[in-house]
Design a protein around this motif. Structure first.
Motif, PDB file in Angstrom:
ATOM      1  N   UNK A 166      18.281  -8.060  -2.794  1.00  0.00           N
ATOM      2  CA  UNK A 166      18.860  -6.720  -2.724  1.00  0.00           C
ATOM      3  C   UNK A 166      18.107  -5.751  -3.639  1.00  0.00           C
ATOM      4  N   UNK A 167      17.832  -6.191  -4.868  1.00  0.00           N
ATOM      5  CA  UNK A 167      17.132  -5.317  -5.813  1.00  0.00           C
ATOM      6  C   UNK A 167      15.713  -5.013  -5.356  1.00  0.00           C
ATOM      7  N   UNK A 168      15.021  -6.064  -4.896  1.00  0.00           N
ATOM      8  CA  UNK A 168      13.629  -5.888  -4.481  1.00  0.00           C
ATOM      9  C   UNK A 168      13.536  -4.981  -3.256  1.00  0.00           C
ATOM     10  N   UNK A 169      14.374  -5.256  -2.251  1.00  0.00           N
ATOM     11  CA  UNK A 169      14.255  -4.532  -0.988  1.00  0.00           C
ATOM     12  C   UNK A 169      14.683  -3.080  -1.119  1.00  0.00           C
ATOM     13  N   UNK A 170      15.779  -2.813  -1.869  1.00  0.00           N
ATOM     14  CA  UNK A 170      16.223  -1.427  -2.000  1.00  0.00           C
ATOM     15  C   UNK A 170      15.215  -0.595  -2.778  1.00  0.00           C
ATOM     16  N   UNK A 171      14.630  -1.173  -3.823  1.00  0.00           N
ATOM     17  CA  UNK A 171      13.595  -0.452  -4.565  1.00  0.00           C
ATOM     18  C   UNK A 171      12.370  -0.205  -3.685  1.00  0.00           C
ATOM     19  N   UNK A 172      11.994  -1.236  -2.935  1.00  0.00           N
ATOM     20  CA  UNK A 172      10.821  -1.111  -2.061  1.00  0.00           C
ATOM     21  C   UNK A 172      11.033  -0.011  -1.026  1.00  0.00           C
ATOM     22  N   UNK A 173      12.181  -0.039  -0.334  1.00  0.00           N
ATOM     23  CA  UNK A 173      12.432   0.937   0.726  1.00  0.00           C
ATOM     24  C   UNK A 173      12.489   2.353   0.161  1.00  0.00           C
ATOM     25  N   UNK A 174      13.194   2.538  -0.958  1.00  0.00           N
ATOM     26  CA  UNK A 174      13.320   3.874  -1.533  1.00  0.00           C
ATOM     27  C   UNK A 174      11.956   4.461  -1.875  1.00  0.00           C
ATOM     28  N   UNK A 175      11.132   3.656  -2.521  1.00  0.00           N
ATOM     29  CA  UNK A 175       9.813   4.146  -2.923  1.00  0.00           C
ATOM     30  C   UNK A 175       8.876   4.294  -1.739  1.00  0.00           C
ATOM     31  N   UNK A 176       8.966   3.369  -0.787  1.00  0.00           N
ATOM     32  CA  UNK A 176       8.096   3.444   0.380  1.00  0.00           C
ATOM     33  C   UNK A 176       8.368   4.729   1.166  1.00  0.00           C
ATOM     34  N   UNK A 177       9.642   5.008   1.442  1.00  0.00           N
ATOM     35  CA  UNK A 177       9.968   6.198   2.227  1.00  0.00           C
ATOM     36  C   UNK A 177       9.607   7.480   1.477  1.00  0.00           C
ATOM     37  N   UNK A 178       9.747   7.458   0.155  1.00  0.00           N
ATOM     38  CA  UNK A 178       9.377   8.622  -0.630  1.00  0.00           C
ATOM     39  C   UNK A 178       7.894   8.949  -0.455  1.00  0.00           C
ATOM     40  N   UNK A 179       7.044   7.931  -0.576  1.00  0.00           N
ATOM     41  CA  UNK A 179       5.606   8.160  -0.410  1.00  0.00           C
ATOM     42  C   UNK A 179       5.235   8.397   1.052  1.00  0.00           C
ATOM     43  N   UNK A 180       5.932   7.748   1.971  1.00  0.00           N
ATOM     44  CA  UNK A 180       5.655   7.965   3.392  1.00  0.00           C
ATOM     45  C   UNK A 180       5.867   9.431   3.767  1.00  0.00           C
ATOM     46  N   UNK A 181       6.904  10.020   3.218  1.00  0.00           N
ATOM     47  CA  UNK A 181       7.191  11.426   3.518  1.00  0.00           C
ATOM     48  C   UNK A 181       6.287  12.388   2.743  1.00  0.00           C
ATOM     49  N   UNK A 182       5.838  11.975   1.532  1.00  0.00           N
ATOM     50  CA  UNK A 182       5.071  12.884   0.677  1.00  0.00           C
ATOM     51  C   UNK A 182       3.566  12.711   0.825  1.00  0.00           C
ATOM     52  N   UNK A 183       3.069  11.468   0.708  1.00  0.00           N
ATOM     53  CA  UNK A 183       1.620  11.218   0.729  1.00  0.00           C
ATOM     54  C   UNK A 183       1.371   9.771   1.137  1.00  0.00           C
ATOM     55  N   UNK A 184       1.138   9.537   2.414  1.00  0.00           N
ATOM     56  CA  UNK A 184       1.006   8.166   2.935  1.00  0.00           C
ATOM     57  C   UNK A 184      -0.230   7.453   2.405  1.00  0.00           C
ATOM     58  N   UNK A 185      -1.215   8.206   2.010  1.00  0.00           N
ATOM     59  CA  UNK A 185      -2.444   7.569   1.519  1.00  0.00           C
ATOM     60  C   UNK A 185      -2.174   6.703   0.289  1.00  0.00           C
TER      61      UNK A 185
END
Length: 597
Positions: free
Chosen positions: A287-306
């Protein structure tokens, strides 16, 4: 010679007599026997009813002429065994015209019962449009027989109490190309177990979607000599539409005994779905790993995918699958005019793309190809923080790579056009099949809008270095609808996934942890099988990579053996959430041999 002529004259007279006979029907006679009611008519009307049979709730027989029929009719309403008889006159044998609506109905009733096998509860309506009685009666023109006879016969049959118990129905050779003439079949024959639709013109399995889960007892289906049988998804789709089907085109496709066992222990899944929570984690660590991963992934996906590219190794894979179907108009807040122009030329939807070469070309491997594919997708905005109840997360261990399988369902809004519409050089200009060209006809529709999506990652986490590697990334895009991922339900509290997003993503290392390996999935997108998931080769060959992945995921979660894992997936419509609900509510009733030994 004279004897021969006498015989001919006698035969001709007999035939003429048969042609002049008139049908009579008697209702409300059941308090007595068949012979009792015939004796009652003979004694009072002074007329003998010949060739009398019981057809449903009626006695059907014949008299010699119209005068005798009228004599019998005079006793309509007479008291017999406590009931008032109801007597009607049917069409004259050999008549070339009908005698109004009641005569037509009676004619069709007679036709039905001649084709009805009472002992085996079977109704044979095969090649009905060419039935000699229908043709000779001229009740329907040749053109009308194509569109009116079958619905008319089914309408008459629906009013017959005895026919409601039919278990076998033959509709072969009726020029059927869709379900328009037989759409209400499940309402007429609710106990149907065997259905024959052979030698018709069905060419799309999608037409059967309106029958999905409508035949709860259907165990055998015969579809041979229909074009639909050549579709590579044919068997999978038929099994999905008919949940208890065990024999398809004379081939055993399910173990009926085990199927009954599954149905006897699984609760009503539709009732349980409303209790299903939007988040599922195998344990607190995941739960801790996946929620942190998803939150950060979507943040960068929306801001700067590179900035995400460091998460992908040279062996990592990314692909897009577009489901361009339009939601039903009954779905709330559904986009009835979706635009997929930015996705279709790179979509790897297995139901639309058939050539292995094109499937391989549309699988991005390594950061360079993945970057090009990233840049072909419109810029987006996700709303996981603002509207967490519109998202669903599932996370389980993925033992093959000592990692995790994370699936996210939800929606996003396209906020700007892609950085680059051309992907992988000139791959999009390569020749494709006519089917794929038709699929791409709407590629010029590039209007920005909301989209629903499913995204599945296989990640490797090295706790000692706090590093994440994405081994596989699959993005499935669908028309927007709200809710995006589930049926309507009471909002439930969300776990830690709606914590504030971290300012920086977790430390990333492009090297693979020493105790892990990135799965080397072949370019044809075949999927690795769990050591315990031992499927027959003929079944495994028919499953898509997504289905194989779901079976892996289910077995890891439930510890069921291969047979029960496969049956659980099938009976849950290949939906992970539905399968987990069914398993959790029936695990206590499963036999010991249902689990991995």
């Amino acid at each position: 010679m004279m004897s021969h002529n006498v015989n001919n004259i006698s035969n001709m007279a007999q035939q003429q007599l048969m042609q002049n006979r008139v049908q009579v029907t008697i209702a409300n006679w059941q308090n007595g026997s068949l012979q009792d009611v015939l004796n009652f008519i003979s004694r009072n009307a002074r007329v003998s009813i010949m060739n009398a049979t019981v057809q449903g709730s009626l006695v059907v027989g014949y008299v010699n002429n119209q005068q005798q029929a009228q004599d019998v009719k005079k006793w309509n309403g007479a008291k017999f065994a406590g009931n008032n008889l109801k007597i009607d006159i049917g069409p004259q044998s050999g008549s070339n015209s009908s005698n109004g609506t009641s005569s037509t109905v009676q004619f069709l009733r007679n036709l039905i019962y001649k084709r009805y096998d009472r002992q085996n509860k079977m109704l044979n309506l095969g090649e009905l449009i060419n039935d000699p009685e229908l043709v000779n009666n001229n009740m329907f023109s040749a053109m009308a027989r194509q569109s009116k006879v079958l619905p008319a016969v089914l309408k008459v049959a629906s009013n017959e109490t005895e026919l409601k118990s039919i278990e076998s129905l033959n509709l072969a050779n009726n020029n059927l190309k869709d379900l328009s003439l037989i759409s209400n079949l499940h309402l007429i024959f609710k106990n149907l177990k065997n259905l024959c639709l052979a030698n018709n013109h069905f060419n799309r399995f999608q037409v059967f979607n309106q029958w999905k889960n409508k035949f709860p007892y259907l165990r055998e289906l015969l579809m041979i000599n229909n074009q639909i049988c050549n579709d590579r998804m044919y068997r999978t789709e038929m099994l999905n539409i008919f949940p208890k089907l065990t024999i398809l085109d004379n081939t055993l496709v399910r173990d009926e005994a085990k199927l009954k066992s599954v149905f006897s222990i699984m609760p009503n899944i539709n009732q349980q779905l409303t209790k299903f929570q939007p988040f599922f984690f195998e344990d607190q660590n995941i739960s801790n790993i996946s929620t942190n991963f998803i939150s950060n992934f979507l943040n960068l996906w929306d801001q700067d995918r590179s900035q995400l590219l460091n998460l992908y190794t040279p062996q990592s894979q990314f692909s897009i699958a577009t489901d361009s179907s339009v939601p039903s108009s009954t779905v709330k807040e559904a986009d009835q005019n979706p635009s997929f122009g930015h996705y279709l030329t790179t979509s790897r939807n297995f139901t639309k793309i058939s050539t292995p070469k094109l499937l391989q070309e549309r699988l991005a491997i390594g950061p360079e190809q993945i970057s090009k594919l990233f840049n072909s997708i419109p810029k987006t905005k996700h709303f996981l923080i603002e509207n967490p109840n519109d998202y669903s997360v599932e996370a389980v261990t993925y033992q093959q790579v000592n990692g995790y399988l994370i699936t996210l369902h939800g929606y996003y809004e396209e906020v700007d056009k892609p950085l680059n519409d051309s992907v992988n050089g000139n791959n999009n200009n390569k020749k494709t099949s006519m089917r794929n060209k038709r699929y791409q006809n709407s590629s010029n529709n590039k209007r920005l809008s909301k989209k629903s999506f499913d995204r599945t990652w296989i990640i490797i986490n090295n706790a000692s270095t706090n590093s994440i590697i994405i081994a596989s990334d699959l993005l499935t895009i669908r028309s927007y609808c709200s809710p995006s991922w589930h049926i309507e339900q009471t909002p439930t509290p969300t776990p830690t996934s709606n914590q504030p997003v971290m300012n920086q993503i977790m430390n990333v290392s492009t090297s693979i942890p020493s105790n892990s390996t990135v799965p080397m999935t072949p370019a044809n997108n075949s999927t690795m099988i769990s050591p315990h998931l031992q499927l027959p080769p003929e079944i495994q060959a028919k499953l898509s990579p997504v289905q194989l992945e779901l079976l892996n995921k289910l077995q890891l979660q439930t510890k069921l053996n291969s047979e029960y894992t496969y049956m659980l997936a099938e009976q849950s419509g290949w939906n992970f959430e539905t399968a987990i609900v069914g398993f959790q509510n029936s695990v206590g009733n499963l036999p010991p041999n249902a689990f991995i030994q």
